[in-house]
Design a protein around this motif. Structure first.
Motif, PDB file in Angstrom:
ATOM      1  N   SER B  74       1.272  -8.451   2.100  1.00  0.00           N
ATOM      2  CA  SER B  74       1.455  -8.073   0.714  1.00  0.00           C
ATOM      3  C   SER B  74       0.098  -8.517  -0.040  1.00  0.00           C
ATOM      4  O   SER B  74       0.020  -7.604  -1.050  1.00  0.00           O
ATOM      5  N   LEU B  75      -0.412  -9.745   0.205  1.00  0.00           N
ATOM      6  CA  LEU B  75      -1.606  -9.953  -0.379  1.00  0.00           C
ATOM      7  C   LEU B  75      -2.778  -9.434  -0.100  1.00  0.00           C
ATOM      8  O   LEU B  75      -3.467  -8.706  -0.921  1.00  0.00           O
ATOM      9  N   THR B  76      -3.077  -9.051   1.443  1.00  0.00           N
ATOM     10  CA  THR B  76      -4.133  -8.585   1.912  1.00  0.00           C
ATOM     11  C   THR B  76      -4.214  -6.985   1.441  1.00  0.00           C
ATOM     12  O   THR B  76      -4.937  -6.416   1.225  1.00  0.00           O
ATOM     13  N   GLY B  77      -2.828  -6.785   1.233  1.00  0.00           N
ATOM     14  CA  GLY B  77      -2.703  -4.880   0.971  1.00  0.00           C
ATOM     15  C   GLY B  77      -2.934  -4.740  -0.504  1.00  0.00           C
ATOM     16  O   GLY B  77      -2.813  -3.523  -0.856  1.00  0.00           O
ATOM     17  N   ASN B  78      -2.723  -5.772  -1.261  1.00  0.00           N
ATOM     18  CA  ASN B  78      -3.054  -5.616  -2.924  1.00  0.00           C
ATOM     19  C   ASN B  78      -4.359  -5.793  -3.254  1.00  0.00           C
ATOM     20  O   ASN B  78      -5.156  -6.654  -3.168  1.00  0.00           O
ATOM     21  N   GLY B  79      -4.865  -4.562  -3.626  1.00  0.00           N
ATOM     22  CA  GLY B  79      -6.413  -4.428  -4.283  1.00  0.00           C
ATOM     23  C   GLY B  79      -6.938  -5.470  -5.231  1.00  0.00           C
ATOM     24  O   GLY B  79      -7.773  -5.975  -5.306  1.00  0.00           O
ATOM     25  N   ALA B  80      -6.217  -5.461  -6.215  1.00  0.00           N
ATOM     26  CA  ALA B  80      -6.178  -6.282  -7.431  1.00  0.00           C
ATOM     27  C   ALA B  80      -6.058  -7.808  -7.089  1.00  0.00           C
ATOM     28  O   ALA B  80      -7.162  -8.448  -7.166  1.00  0.00           O
ATOM     29  N   PHE B  81      -5.108  -8.292  -6.198  1.00  0.00           N
ATOM     30  CA  PHE B  81      -5.336  -9.588  -5.693  1.00  0.00           C
ATOM     31  C   PHE B  81      -6.519  -9.801  -5.038  1.00  0.00           C
ATOM     32  O   PHE B  81      -7.393 -10.702  -5.407  1.00  0.00           O
ATOM     33  N   SER B  82      -6.900  -8.935  -4.047  1.00  0.00           N
ATOM     34  CA  SER B  82      -7.871  -9.242  -3.164  1.00  0.00           C
ATOM     35  C   SER B  82      -9.340  -8.995  -3.873  1.00  0.00           C
ATOM     36  O   SER B  82     -10.103  -9.705  -3.552  1.00  0.00           O
ATOM     37  N   GLY B  83      -9.262  -8.118  -4.936  1.00  0.00           N
ATOM     38  CA  GLY B  83     -10.434  -8.251  -5.909  1.00  0.00           C
ATOM     39  C   GLY B  83     -10.643  -9.507  -6.570  1.00  0.00           C
ATOM     40  O   GLY B  83     -11.712 -10.134  -6.686  1.00  0.00           O
ATOM     41  N   ASP B  84      -9.535 -10.248  -7.029  1.00  0.00           N
ATOM     42  CA  ASP B  84      -9.639 -11.462  -7.932  1.00  0.00           C
ATOM     43  C   ASP B  84     -10.018 -12.527  -7.062  1.00  0.00           C
ATOM     44  O   ASP B  84     -10.870 -13.173  -7.341  1.00  0.00           O
ATOM     45  N   LEU B  85      -9.414 -12.660  -5.872  1.00  0.00           N
ATOM     46  CA  LEU B  85      -9.476 -13.749  -5.084  1.00  0.00           C
ATOM     47  C   LEU B  85      -9.745 -13.331  -3.533  1.00  0.00           C
ATOM     48  O   LEU B  85      -8.963 -13.602  -2.605  1.00  0.00           O
ATOM     49  N   PRO B  86     -11.148 -12.919  -3.412  1.00  0.00           N
ATOM     50  CA  PRO B  86     -11.329 -12.375  -2.079  1.00  0.00           C
ATOM     51  C   PRO B  86     -11.337 -13.342  -0.988  1.00  0.00           C
ATOM     52  O   PRO B  86     -10.876 -12.895   0.228  1.00  0.00           O
ATOM     53  N   GLY B  87     -11.714 -14.653  -1.165  1.00  0.00           N
ATOM     54  CA  GLY B  87     -11.671 -15.471  -0.304  1.00  0.00           C
ATOM     55  C   GLY B  87     -10.223 -15.878  -0.049  1.00  0.00           C
ATOM     56  O   GLY B  87     -10.001 -15.913   1.413  1.00  0.00           O
ATOM     57  N   LEU B  88      -9.534 -15.845  -0.908  1.00  0.00           N
ATOM     58  CA  LEU B  88      -7.853 -16.182  -0.559  1.00  0.00           C
ATOM     59  C   LEU B  88      -7.557 -15.568   0.234  1.00  0.00           C
ATOM     60  O   LEU B  88      -6.580 -15.477   1.006  1.00  0.00           O
ATOM     61  N   SER B  89      -7.560 -13.911  -0.166  1.00  0.00           N
ATOM     62  CA  SER B  89      -7.053 -12.973   0.279  1.00  0.00           C
ATOM     63  C   SER B  89      -7.686 -12.985   1.897  1.00  0.00           C
ATOM     64  O   SER B  89      -6.632 -12.760   2.854  1.00  0.00           O
ATOM     65  N   TYR B  90      -8.776 -13.144   2.123  1.00  0.00           N
ATOM     66  CA  TYR B  90      -9.239 -12.970   3.342  1.00  0.00           C
ATOM     67  C   TYR B  90      -8.606 -14.084   4.321  1.00  0.00           C
ATOM     68  O   TYR B  90      -8.381 -13.868   5.240  1.00  0.00           O
ATOM     69  N   ALA B  91      -8.498 -15.351   3.767  1.00  0.00           N
ATOM     70  CA  ALA B  91      -7.934 -16.338   4.502  1.00  0.00           C
ATOM     71  C   ALA B  91      -6.619 -16.339   4.788  1.00  0.00           C
ATOM     72  O   ALA B  91      -5.997 -16.397   5.746  1.00  0.00           O
ATOM     73  N   ALA B  92      -5.658 -15.854   4.013  1.00  0.00           N
ATOM     74  CA  ALA B  92      -4.276 -15.251   4.155  1.00  0.00           C
ATOM     75  C   ALA B  92      -4.249 -14.328   5.230  1.00  0.00           C
ATOM     76  O   ALA B  92      -3.287 -14.332   5.965  1.00  0.00           O
TER      77      ALA B  92
END
Lengths: 746, 288, 159, 83
Positions: B74-92
């Motif tokens: 759900s995190l990696t699939g959320n564009g806004a979240f991944s845009g704000d926190l690309p490193g955290l999204s990638y790690a997740a």
């Protein structure tokens, strides 16, 4: 892409029909051993040794027997001691007697109503061990101080014979010419020491079986095996039973690669079924598969290669020690017989040592012993080529054996296709393309014998003009489709009108294990022979119908044709429809020893990128050329080639056994025993070379094994090309490569 | 063992409070195999995935709230979240296969307390906070303080993680996470490195946070690397200093996944590369 | 020992079964429901042979507790074909020789369906990463990846 | 006449002889004659299927009754299996 010699114009052989067993496999209906459920069935669980080497002082099963749901508990004392008889060691591997020889060695088994009950009861068995010293490496077990695994083990092949037991099973020596003279005449001499760890076959289906023993003293076993006739004889031997009391039904097999040519579970399930009067199923966990089955052995190899400046190999000297696991085998002998096979030379001195140590006993794995040997030999040959400035393909062509040259293990080579494999790689798009930036390219060749042995086939023609082909070869890679294709070609019958079946031990004649790349070769030969018998019968039936001499009837493209032309041709279906009138049902059986297995060769090229800051490797491009003789079903020939390559990539880069100081395996899961995943790989480009085997009616050589032989050296040579490093210890994992680059010194 | 699926934090609390052998779970990726292998079962397995709050992903304007059991997919699939926190999204997104991604969560990754957890260094560099529920209500502490050692956390009896809060990055700030595994997928990190950097308009680094995973019993912050970056441009010199400081900050072990020497060396390499990637993201105006 | 009653929809059919609370969904599907197309290769989530779609999401059934399935929609390989009409992935796997021993095939088909449901036009690299949670030891993945790419084309063309 | 070649490991029983010519119709007859020439060698080769025979380049397990063609090249080698 196929490099094809001239061959007959086949109608079915060489086409790519959908495999007959495919549909069931894509809809989830294919039945594997673990899928079988019988009324009243119990579940078995095995208690395994936590120690690498220990005496069993006592086993108390009373608490386990009293636990809920438990119907049977067995230990080694419940099975006969076969001593030195055939399968004596196998029996002691199936269940330990006085000693456990590796962590994971079976000690007792429980059958209960549920898996959980069986597991809980097994854990309630009290085993009193006296822990012994153990050996986990070749150096340790060959040392004079090593704890002896087998008291009576006297090394074979040494004169005079030693008087004291050791862990060295045998010394093997192959000698030709004068090796000292060879090195004296050499312009270049390279030598290195190599090591490899055991490697698991890694089939995705864990071992499983169901046994149902009746009151008549007979048992039926369903199992996951490459050879149900061997399961029958081995199970009977371990139980001390007559073979005829055991019937074995082969289930679909979820991968084998050599690892399912032996038995582990079946006698335990049969015995517990006999005692409980209920069917018993045993399914291994992945953890058990890693700790107690396989692997192919670890090795330590020292090779020295001499050559002249024109690339001629003058001689090879080899010292090759192979682990056998806990019981004696002949891995080093096979290493000696394969190590220099892709090359001609006047002088060689090849010395092999088979050793036992406290690890699971070896099982075959695709071209057993050859990959490690080729890793050493082809790495050194690459070094020779580099030293004299010769192209790696050219040096191999320069030393390439051809028909009539003596093979290193003695006999002269029959028709072989190594030169054609080398030329196919040389002429490939891959080899002609520039090496990508920051990458390296490696070349290597490999050899495997291929074998023949005994096979049986029965072909029955059905009244509607279809055929059923029953063989005794479990299908581990698409062999049913190949059998159907050969029968279609012979009978002139559409391939989808043929139903290929793997028969159980009571419906088809004896057939040796599906191993040694033999199924399509040897069992195919039996199918062809049975079909040719049938064609004769079909011609006779037509001659009966036409009231003419059988010599006037020809079999052409699925029809009986009257050569003088007095009658209209009769289709196969027309003849089978009238079969009762012309003499009864039509069927034929062939049982034979297949002679003339054709040796297999393969040459590979690979491009590898290496991240010099982390030691991480990436396989960028891979091409394999392999002599198949004739590809009966090219898709599954490619599949064997690609599968072998990727197993070799795993072996080269990341797979390894890791043990702690007490001899316990630390990475007994697919998480940490790292077989390649899809994202690790590029497409594997295949070039099927076809130099037909003159001993087979369709020129088949067998394709299952040799593909795993070249990748280890090919990748090592590519890593060298990329980094300048000669990696002589496998796996070439990132820590190993970084350490070799000198970046990670403590 | 009994399975329970409470629908509120309070209900979960009362289940947990009444039984010392009860356990909460989200993905169960460790729990189920362990039980099958015969390890002791908890008395109650409390499934947190039926509690809406624990499955949420909330955009609060200046921050994100991530339910403790929210699947990482759900995190990696959320564009806004991944845009704000690309490193955290990638790690997740690195936690296991696509199969695992539908079960794994930041809460599970944190509370398992594995030194090699991919998302934890990325949470730490973003100053993420953990909201923990207990008998006395909830408390909020830095994510960096949750794990106390391999397999152990500061969560007391009856406590469980409810959600993670992360502030959105300020202007000219971005993050990155990189890990080393032998294959390309399906492995546990041998080394992980996360970085968050802030650059001013002339490209000078004004703030930096660097954290390493799998090189010590818990996630390691690398203040010396942070100091080396702040006040100047991202240069070969400052990156070399980052690498040296990261290597020096490691306290790794030799195990089946890697050696001490290897982890130390590669920690420096990945720290350097993570800084570089985060800086590139800032210069590209956000997610890269 | 009392067992838990689970009601769910599997492959379009309403299904009820009884399970132990500590049982995995994989064991429940195989032993309690009789869906033997769901395979066990490792039991630890590392091989993907037990893949199912749960409410449309790809999962390893060996990592799910059986009672969690209550109220969900499940799809296993047995539910992929529409009657006698194979799913394009199944047909492409057959024609592309994407299976040898077949034990990993159900998991690959389900994982590939999950991918194509989300991303109808994946690149080769995307296919390879999406299938990284499914191990195959026979094929070297080449023909599997090609077959998934071919199925994607066919599905796009029929929509 | 068959041309029989001995591997180095077998030569301890042949007094170092590497090759002999033997008139024999089958492997069994060949082994019997070899035993007469080199006492002990026959028993070594006959160890129940411990030895395979390569005739004109093709390896044959359990070869005792196998015919030996005129001018055949014969080697005694290890029996093979495989994966």
């Amino acid at each position: 892409m196929t490099a094809t010699e001239e061959r007959p114009d086949y109608k079915y052989v060489g086409t790519r029909p959908i495999r007959h067993d495919g549909l069931d496999k894509v809809i989830g209906k294919a039945r594997y051993a673990a899928d079988l459920v019988l009324p009243g069935m119990l579940h078995g669980h095995i208690l395994r040794s936590p120690h690498a080497h220990a005496k069993i002082v006592s086993i108390d099963t009373s608490a386990a027997e009293a636990m809920p749901g438990v119907k049977s508990v067995v230990t080694g004392a419940d099975f006969p001691d076969l001593g030195a008889a055939p399968n004596g060691d196998l029996a002691k591997n199936v269940i330990a007697r006085d000693k456990v020889l590796y962590e994971g060695h079976a000690v007792a088994a429980v059958a209960a109503g549920t898996r959980r009950e069986a597991m809980d009861a097994a854990n309630a068995i009290v085993v009193n061990y006296e822990v012994l010293g153990h050996s986990l490496t070749i150096d340790q077990t060959m040392s004079p101080d090593a704890e002896i695994l087998h008291d009576g083990l006297i090394t074979r092949g040494i004169e005079p014979a030693p008087t004291e037991a050791s862990n060295i099973v045998a010394r093997t020596c192959f000698e030709r010419g004068d090796i000292d003279q060879a090195f004296a005449e050499s312009d270049v001499i390279v030598e290195r020491e190599f090591s490899t760890t055991p490697i698991h076959q890694g089939y995705i289906e864990p071992h499983a079986c169901v046994a149902d023993t009746g009151q008549d003293g007979k048992t039926v076993v369903w199992c996951s095996s490459q050879g149900h006739f061997r399961v029958r004889s081995a199970t009977a031997d371990v139980l001390g039973w007559d073979t005829s009391r055991v019937k074995v039904i082969p289930a679909e097999i979820g991968g084998g690669f050599g690892g399912k040519t032996t038995i582990y579970l079946e006698p335990l399930a049969v015995e517990m079924s006999a005692r409980s009067g209920r069917p018993v199923k045993i399914v291994m966990t992945r953890d058990e598969v890693f700790r107690a089955t396989g692997p192919t052995p670890g090795s330590k190899l020292k090779l020295k290669v001499g050559a002249k400046n024109d690339g001629t190999i003058t001689g090879v000297k080899a010292w090759m020690a192979y682990e056998n696991g806990a019981f004696p085998g002949n891995a080093a002998m096979l290493g000696c017989m394969t190590v220099v096979s892709p090359y001609t030379m006047e002088h060689m001195y090849l010395e092999g040592f088979d050793v036992v140590l406290n690890k699971p006993v070896n099982a075959a794995y695709r071209a057993p012993s050859a990959p490690m040997a080729a890793f050493a030999m082809d790495t050194l040959l690459d070094e020779v080529a580099e030293n004299i400035g010769m192209d790696p393909i050219e040096i191999r062509l320069h030393n390439c054996p051809s028909e009539g040259d003596p093979a290193p293990y003695g006999p002269k080579w029959p028709t072989i296709g190594l030169k054609e494999c080398l030329e196919a790689i040389r002429d490939s798009d891959h080899y002609k393309s520039p090496v990508p930036e920051n990458a390296g390219r490696g070349i290597a060749s490999g050899f495997w014998f291929n074998i023949g042995e005994a096979s049986s086939a029965t072909v029955n023609l059905n009244e509607n003009g279809t055929a059923t082909v029953v063989t005794g070869s479990p299908d581990i890679g698409g062999s049913r489709a190949s059998m159907a294709l050969m029968a279609a070609e012979e009978l002139g019958l559409d391939v989808y009108s043929i139903t290929p079946v793997v028969g159980d031990t009571e419906v088809v004649g004896f057939t040796d294990v599906t191993e040694g790349s033999r199924a399509t070769f040897a069992t195919g030969m039996a199918v062809v022979e049975a079909c040719r018998d049938l064609k004769m019968q079909l011609r006779q039936r037509a001659s009966t119908a036409w009231d003419c001499d059988v010599e006037e009837v020809e079999w052409v493209d699925g029809h009986a044709v009257h050569s003088p032309g007095d009658h209209e041709a009769l289709s196969l279906a027309a003849i089978t429809a009238a079969a009762k009138r012309t003499g009864g049902p039509l069927g034929a059986t062939a049982s034979l020893n297949a002679r003339g297995a054709g040796p297999a060769f393969s040459t590979h090229v690979v491009d590898i990128a290496v991240d010099k800051e982390t030691g991480q490797t990436q396989v960028l491009r891979y091409t394999t050329a392999q002599d198949a003789g004739t590809a009966i079903h090219p898709s599954y020939v490619e599949g064997q080639m690609q599968g072998g390559v990727v197993q070799g990539i795993g072996w080269a880069l990341n797979e390894e056994y890791i043990h702690d100081a007490d001899g316990r395996m630390e990475n007994s899961s697919f998480l940490d025993y790292r077989i390649p995943v899809a994202s690790d790989l590029p497409m594997i480009e295949t070039i099927i070379v076809e130099v037909p085997n003159p001993s087979h009616p369709y020129g088949v050589r067998g394709v299952g094994e040799v593909g795993i032989v070249p990748p280890l050296a090919a990748i090592a040579n590519a890593v060298h090309d990329a980094t300048g490093l000669r990696m002589s210890d496998l796996p070439m994992s990132p820590p190993r490569i970084l350490a070799a680059l000198g970046e990670a010194v403590e | 063992m009994k399975y329970a699926a409470p629908t509120s934090v309070e209900e979960a609390q009362s289940l947990l409070a009444g039984d010392a052998d009860a356990k909460v779970f989200a993905g169960a990726t460790d729990l189920v195999p362990q039980m099958r292998a015969g390890r002791p079962e908890p008395s109650i397995a409390i499934d947190l995935k039926k509690i809406d709050r624990l499955m949420a992903l909330g955009d609060n304007g200046g921050s994100w709230t991530i339910g403790a059991a929210t699947p990482t997919s759900s995190l990696t699939g959320n564009g806004a979240f991944s845009g704000d926190l690309p490193g955290l999204s990638y790690a997740a997104g690195l936690i296991g296969s696509d199969q695992i991604q539908n079960r794994s969560s930041l809460g599970g990754n944190l509370c398992n307390a594995s030194p090699a957890a991919d998302s934890v260094p990325a949470m730490v560099v973003n100053d993420a906070r953990a909201v923990i529920a207990g008998a006395d209500g909830t408390r909020t502490i830095p994510v960096a303080d949750v794990v106390t050692g391999p397999g152990s956390t500061c969560l007391g009896d009856g406590e469980f993680l409810v959600e993670i809060e992360v502030d959105k990055p300020t202007a000219n700030t971005s993050d990155a996470y990189l890990r080393m595994i032998p294959r390309t997928e399906m492995d546990i990190a041998v080394v992980g490195a996360a970085a968050r950097v802030t650059l001013d308009d002339s490209g000078n680094c004004t703030a930096a946070t660097i954290a390493l995973g799998a090189v010590a019993p818990t996630v390691v912050r690398v203040p010396d690397a942070e100091t080396a970056l702040v006040g100047g441009p991202i240069s070969d010199e400052s990156l070399a200093a980052v690498a040296a400081a990261a290597s020096a900050a490691c306290n790794p072990i030799d195990d089946k996944r890697g050696t001490i020497a290897y982890r130390r060396q590669v920690a420096g390499v990945l720290a350097k590369r993570a800084v570089l990637q985060a800086a590139e993201r800032v210069q590209n105006g956000g997610a890269a | 020992m009392s067992r838990t009653h689970v009601i769910c929809n599997i492959n379009g059919d309403d299904v009820e079964f009884l399970c132990d609370d500590g049982e995995s969904l994989l064991d429940a599907l195989r032993d309690d429901v009789g869906l033997m197309g769901v395979k066990e290769g490792c039991g630890t989530g590392d091989c993907g042979a037990c893949s199912v779609l749960m409410d449309g999401k790809l999962n390893c059934s060996c990592l799910i507790l059986a009672p969690e399935a209550n109220g969900t929609d499940l799809l296993t390989v047995e539910g992929m074909a529409d009657g006698d009409h194979l799913h394009p992935l199944q047909q492409c796997f057959l024609e592309g020789a994407a299976l040898q021993c077949g034990i990993c095939t159900p998991g690959f088909l389900i994982a590939a369906k999950a991918l194509l449901d989300q991303n109808p036009e994946p690149t080769e690299t995307e296919v390879r990463y999406a299938l990284a949670g499914n191990l195959c030891r026979c094929t070297g993945y080449d023909k599997i990846v090609r077959s998934v790419l071919e199925a994607a084309v066919q599905i796009r063309e029929t929509v | 006449m068959a041309h029989v070649h001995f591997a180095s490991g077998q030569r301890r029983l042949t007094g170092g002889v590497a090759e002999v010519q033997v008139e024999a119709g089958t492997v069994r007859e060949l082994v019997r004659k070899l035993e007469e020439m080199f006492p002990g060698l026959g028993a070594h080769l006959d160890e129940t299927s411990a030895t395979a025979v390569a005739i004109d380049g093709y390896i044959i397990p359990d070869a005792m009754y196998e015919p030996v063609p005129e001018n055949a090249e014969v080697h005694f080698v290890a029996p093979l299996g495989g994966g």
